[in-house]
Motif scaffolding. Sequence first.
Motif, short mmCIF file in Angstrom:
data_model
loop_
_atom_site.label_atom_id
_atom_site.label_comp_id
_atom_site.label_asym_id
_atom_site.label_seq_id
_atom_site.Cartn_x
_atom_site.Cartn_y
_atom_site.Cartn_z
N TYR A 102 -33.87 7.05 34.67
CA TYR A 102 -35.38 7.78 34.91
C TYR A 102 -36.15 7.07 34.10
N ASN A 103 -37.72 6.99 34.51
CA ASN A 103 -38.72 6.75 33.51
C ASN A 103 -39.65 7.78 33.51
N PHE A 104 -39.90 8.20 32.33
CA PHE A 104 -40.91 9.07 32.20
C PHE A 104 -42.11 8.60 31.22
N ASP A 157 -45.00 16.97 34.45
CA ASP A 157 -45.33 15.84 34.56
C ASP A 157 -44.10 15.08 35.50
N GLU A 158 -44.29 14.33 36.29
CA GLU A 158 -43.19 13.81 36.99
C GLU A 158 -42.31 12.60 36.40
N GLY A 159 -41.25 12.63 36.50
CA GLY A 159 -40.51 11.39 36.03
C GLY A 159 -39.89 10.97 37.23
N TYR A 160 -39.49 9.44 37.19
CA TYR A 160 -39.26 8.93 38.56
C TYR A 160 -37.92 8.17 38.36
N GLN A 212 -31.52 7.51 25.39
CA GLN A 212 -33.00 7.17 25.62
C GLN A 212 -33.55 5.93 25.17
N SER A 259 -44.72 13.08 27.90
CA SER A 259 -44.40 14.34 28.79
C SER A 259 -43.30 15.10 28.25
N LEU A 260 -42.34 14.24 27.53
CA LEU A 260 -41.20 14.95 26.82
C LEU A 260 -41.73 15.43 25.46
N SER A 308 -43.67 8.87 27.81
CA SER A 308 -42.95 9.36 26.69
C SER A 308 -43.61 10.75 26.28
N ASP A 322 -43.69 4.58 27.59
CA ASP A 322 -42.54 4.61 28.75
C ASP A 322 -41.41 5.13 27.89
#
Length: 159
Positions: A118-120, A132-135, A72, A124-125, A122, A78
């Motif tokens: 992937y981009n989330f 929450d969606e990651g991309y 990560q 969210s985790l 931060s 982000d």
Amino acid sequence: MDTEPSLREKIRHNLTDKANTQQKVFDNTQAVFDEFKETLNEMSSELNDELEESIDKRIRIEYRDRGKFEAQLQVAGDLLIFQMHTNVFQFDHSHQVWNTEYVAGNTDNSFCGMINIYNFLSGSLKFNRVVDEGYLIGRVFINREMSWFVEGKGQTGLK
């Protein structure tokens, strides 16, 4: 005398070739992923040092090694997740990579390992917000010859 190989010999040969190809692809993908991790770690450390005087201390670039198949990189709010898929696969015959001379000339070149990026957000985790969606922002495919193919949002690349 019949010099044509038996069905059993053909099956054994195909299994051996495919298994060897897939193992080589996996090893190459692991080597590239390890290089990604090393580069991400060095980059985050160097950028933090360079930006120490000019940026808010709460805004850091933080690298986290999450084991053999995940890393990560957090940049402010982000979180980029680099994940190596543990399976080797062959591109579907409808994929554009089959239109290249490189793959059409040798079907073994179509077997690839994959690294997903992937981009989330931060938070969210951090706060376990599972809705929450990651991309998925990119995928890197590596084959037996260390050639690669990149897919990203609106972009592709091949080497």
